[in-house]
Design an enzyme around this catalytic site. Structure first.
Site, PDB file in Angstrom:
ATOM      1  N   GLU A 293     -13.733  17.356  17.315  1.00 22.32           N
ATOM      2  CA  GLU A 293     -12.645  16.861  16.473  1.00 22.32           C
ATOM      3  C   GLU A 293     -12.052  15.666  17.214  1.00 22.32           C
ATOM      4  OE1 GLU A 293      -9.552  19.693  15.564  1.00 22.32           O
ATOM      5  OE2 GLU A 293      -8.478  18.212  14.372  1.00 22.32           O
TER       6      GLU A 293
ATOM      7  N   LYS B 296      -7.365  20.472  24.594  1.00 25.37           N
ATOM      8  CA  LYS B 296      -6.944  19.099  24.336  1.00 25.37           C
ATOM      9  C   LYS B 296      -5.439  19.025  24.111  1.00 25.37           C
ATOM     10  CE  LYS B 296     -10.351  18.628  21.390  1.00 25.37           C
ATOM     11  NZ  LYS B 296     -11.284  18.124  20.366  1.00 25.37           N
TER      12      LYS B 296
ATOM     13  N   ARG C 173     -17.580  29.838  26.714  1.00 23.17           N
ATOM     14  CA  ARG C 173     -16.815  28.621  27.002  1.00 23.17           C
ATOM     15  C   ARG C 173     -16.852  28.349  28.490  1.00 23.17           C
ATOM     16  NH1 ARG C 173     -12.934  26.924  23.385  1.00 23.17           N
ATOM     17  NH2 ARG C 173     -11.758  25.644  24.787  1.00 23.17           N
TER      18      ARG C 173
HETATM   19  P1  ATP Z   1      -9.957  22.263  22.668  1.00 22.86           P
HETATM   20  O1  ATP Z   1      -9.746  23.740  22.593  1.00 22.86           O
HETATM   21  O2  ATP Z   1     -10.033  21.710  24.037  1.00 22.86           O
HETATM   22  O3  ATP Z   1      -9.040  21.477  21.801  1.00 22.86           O
HETATM   23  P2  ATP Z   1     -11.886  22.314  20.689  1.00 22.86           P
HETATM   24  O4  ATP Z   1     -12.756  23.508  20.649  1.00 22.86           O
HETATM   25  O5  ATP Z   1     -10.813  22.242  19.681  1.00 22.86           O
HETATM   26  O6  ATP Z   1     -11.409  22.076  22.137  1.00 22.86           O
HETATM   27  P3  ATP Z   1     -13.709  20.505  19.521  1.00 22.86           P
HETATM   28  O7  ATP Z   1     -13.587  19.044  19.491  1.00 22.86           O
HETATM   29  O8  ATP Z   1     -13.545  21.270  18.273  1.00 22.86           O
HETATM   30  O9  ATP Z   1     -12.698  20.987  20.603  1.00 22.86           O
HETATM   31  O10 ATP Z   1     -15.040  20.932  20.251  1.00 22.86           O
HETATM   32  C1  ATP Z   1     -16.299  20.394  20.012  1.00 22.86           C
HETATM   33  C2  ATP Z   1     -17.331  21.338  20.526  1.00 22.86           C
HETATM   34  O11 ATP Z   1     -17.142  21.574  21.915  1.00 22.86           O
HETATM   35  C3  ATP Z   1     -17.254  22.692  19.845  1.00 22.86           C
HETATM   36  O12 ATP Z   1     -18.555  23.102  19.508  1.00 22.86           O
HETATM   37  C4  ATP Z   1     -16.654  23.595  20.889  1.00 22.86           C
HETATM   38  O13 ATP Z   1     -17.136  24.908  20.739  1.00 22.86           O
HETATM   39  C5  ATP Z   1     -17.118  22.941  22.186  1.00 22.86           C
HETATM   40  N1  ATP Z   1     -16.186  23.239  23.280  1.00 22.86           N
HETATM   41  C6  ATP Z   1     -14.859  22.988  23.324  1.00 22.86           C
HETATM   42  N2  ATP Z   1     -14.315  23.443  24.465  1.00 22.86           N
HETATM   43  C7  ATP Z   1     -15.341  24.000  25.177  1.00 22.86           C
HETATM   44  C8  ATP Z   1     -15.422  24.644  26.446  1.00 22.86           C
HETATM   45  N3  ATP Z   1     -14.353  24.810  27.228  1.00 22.86           N
HETATM   46  N4  ATP Z   1     -16.628  25.088  26.849  1.00 22.86           N
HETATM   47  C9  ATP Z   1     -17.729  24.907  26.090  1.00 22.86           C
HETATM   48  N5  ATP Z   1     -17.714  24.314  24.896  1.00 22.86           N
HETATM   49  C10 ATP Z   1     -16.538  23.854  24.426  1.00 22.86           C
HETATM   50 MG    MG Z   2     -12.137  22.966  17.692  1.00 22.15          MG
END
Ligand code: ATP
Ligand code: MG
Length: 565
Positions: free
Chosen positions: A43, A279, A269
């Site tokens: 995102e 984020k 994760r």
């Molecule tokens: P955040 O929780 O940091 O805001 P998010 O999951 O909302 O992260 P996205 O931009 O939706 O962030 O994530 C893009 C991809 O990265 C998704 O497939 C998510 O599962 C993966 N991802 C995000 N954080 C992690 C993490 N800590 N470890 C592994 N994969 C991750």
């Molecule tokens: Mg997300």
């Protein structure tokens, strides 16, 4: 090829992670016509962090390994937090990590298709417009053991829902006044099936579609369908989406008109000690000015790590080491540092830098004499060759490489002792000068001309070797020393305190007046070096107009190795 070099299929399977096992099985069975397609779906609401790097490595890695395709898809369904700045930085970071996407897609490109699908669901009696507030709907949700309460709007006429859904999008309905919900099962043991919200109203313009849409799809309604529209075969994400998977499949069931269907698989994760990894929290650190920006070298962002001197190879090797499992945990940040250190050890040029300088005067060395000492650039890599470093009567050494009264096991400079000056002579300490406060201002020694490389006594052994920089041939530098950003292992998990109160006050120490060898005058931002005996450093992007600024990437000492050996 010997048997050892050619592992059997069985051995090969053992080294596969569980996702690779699934992919190989699907290929064997000819699923989806033998096609492999993945996506990385960020995102665009912040910069990528090291957790995303883990997702990137598996999404792109699987496609690479099995001759498939990986696309970059911006999951841009929420205009409130999204921005073009983030889109650009995400692309830059993925490329820096060494990956290439086939196509760039945006979930917002599917707004029309998603809308049509939602209309289809309404027409089939599988979705309805609810006029209750978000709070009201939440109250009716029930608990995993208590069924939810049906909305009074659940059975409203299809025509009415269709008309109101149009109004949700035309701007006639204020934010928060109506939502579209799928009509599934208010008593399901899976809470996500209790008539999930699939559309809400947002009046903020979208970074790509402007004001065309005012009804926006929710994550669960956009993600699986986007996978489907694109032809994704393996939709890899993190474990928190396990509970969303039945809903993911339910929507695909409503949509699919062939044998093809995308499938979601979840892995653990990446969580790291002494940092936060969401984020939203990282944005708070930036907004509250607790760090200098998204690229502050203490941040767990890719841009921060790049600025600090972490290499993409080091990051990828770390992610490879920790692997992919189905169990969440927390990884020690020193393992990441270990991987970066290993990579830099193989590649970084060795130079001399003195962080806390005190002058060493060689009283028997001719006053005007300057010699050039040969220094090997990297003992790990012969092809990096050697260079010449100027040596003279006055040298900068580290303040703590001298002690006037030293304990027995101190093998550096103390009156009467001998040490080798790296790449140069053995010198014998004769004393020092101090100021009124007792602070040492100058150290004295005599050099032994026979001990330089190529001279008869060049192999004479002494217990200590120290580094130096010739005073007239040195350059001033600012050096920034970094430590963990937080004082506790899991700042986000702390109950009593907000994570922002747990910042390590010593996470950044700025040292001015450091002395580095002349060669570094030519160094460019982001170039990495090993300052011998100290650690790995790179040139910070703040370096301008000849004023050198270095970041300590990692110290030389490997605390992780120590703990684990
Ligand atoms: P955040 O929780 O940091 O805001 P998010 O999951 O909302 O992260 P996205 O931009 O939706 O962030 O994530 C893009 C991809 O990265 C998704 O497939 C998510 O599962 C993966 N991802 C995000 N954080 C992690 C993490 N800590 N470890 C592994 N994969 C991750
Ligand atoms: Mg997300």
């Amino acid at each position: 090829m010997s048997e050892q070099e050619n592992p059997t299929i069985e051995e090969n399977k053992k080294s596969l992670n569980f996702i690779e096992v699934i992919v190989e099985k699907d290929l064997e069975e000819g699923k989806n016509g033998g096609r492999i397609q993945t996506r990385f779906p960020p995102e665009p609401n912040g910069y990528l962090h090291i957790g995303h790097a883990k997702a990137i490595c598996i999404d792109f890695g699987i496609a690479q390994k099995y001759g498939g395709v990986c696309n970059l898809r911006f999951d841009d369904t929420n205009p409130v937090k999204e921005d073009v700045e983030y889109v650009d930085s995400i692309m830059e970071d993925i490329q820096w990590l060494g990956f290439h996407w086939e196509n760039v897609y945006y979930a917002s490109d599917y707004f029309q298709q998603l809308w049509d699908f939602a209309v289809k669901l309404v027409k089939e009696g599988k979705a309805y417009v609810d006029e209750q507030s978000a709070e009201e709907i939440a109250r009716q949700k029930g608990t995993p053991t208590v069924p939810g309460t049906e909305s009074p709007f659940r059975y409203r006429p299809i025509e009415e829902s269709l008309e109101l859904f149009q109004k949700m999008n035309s701007g006639e309905i204020p934010e928060g006044k109506m939502v579209l919900r799928a009509r599934i099962d208010m008593a399901s043991s899976n809470m996500h099936f209790r008539d999930p919200l699939i559309y809400h109203v947002i009046h903020i313009p979208h970074h790509r579609t402007g004001t065309t849409w005012k009804a926006f799809p929710m994550y669960d309604f956009a993600h699986g369908q986007s996978d489907y529209f694109e032809g994704v075969t393996h939709s890899l994400c993190t474990l928190e989406f396990v509970v969303h998977r039945p809903l993911y499949d339910w929507f695909i069931d409503q949509l699919a008109d062939s044998n093809y269907r995308p499938r979601q698989y979840e892995f653990n994760r990446l969580n790291l000690t002494y940092t936060v990894m969401s984020k939203r929290k990282l944005l708070q650190l930036v907004q509250d000015k607790l760090v200098s920006g998204w690229d502050d070298p203490r941040m767990p962002t890719i841009t921060g790590m790049r600025r600090r001197g972490f290499t993409s190879e080091g990051i990828r090797s770390f992610i490879d080491k920790i692997g992919y499992t189905k169990y969440d945990g927390i990884n020690d940040v020193s393992l990441l540092e270990h991987a970066v250190r290993e990579d830099l050890n193989a590649r970084a040029m060795r130079v001399f830098g003195v962080l806390d300088p005190v002058k060493l005067l060689l009283t028997n060395y001719p006053e005007e004499q300057v010699e050039e000492m040969e220094a090997i650039n990297n003992p790990e890599d012969e092809t990096m060759g050697s260079r010449r470093v100027k040596f003279s009567r006055e040298l900068w050494i580290e303040r703590d490489d001298f002690m006037e009264e030293a304990p027995k096991k101190y093998f550096r400079l103390t009156p009467g002792s001998e040490v080798r000056l790296k790449n140069a002579y053995i010198v014998k300490c004769t004393g020092c000068k101090k100021d009124e406060g007792g602070k040492v201002t100058e150290v004295y020694a005599e050099y032994d001309p026979m001990t330089k490389s190529g001279m008869p006594e060049s192999n004479r052994k002494v217990k200590g070797t120290i580094h130096w920089v010739s005073v007239p041939h040195s350059v001033d530098a600012e050096v920034r020393l970094y430590d963990r950003l937080f004082i506790v292992e899991d700042p986000a998990g702390e109950k009593e305190k907000d994570f922002r109160e747990l910042i390590n006050p010593e996470s950044l120490i700025v040292k001015k007046g450091c002395k580095v060898e002349e060669y570094l005058k030519e160094a460019k931002p982001l170039d990495s070096f090993q300052f011998q005996r100290i650690g790995y450093f790179n040139v910070d992007t703040d370096t301008a107009g000849g004023a050198l600024v270095f970041n300590r990437t990692v110290a030389l000492r490997d605390s992780w190795k120590k703990q684990n050996n």
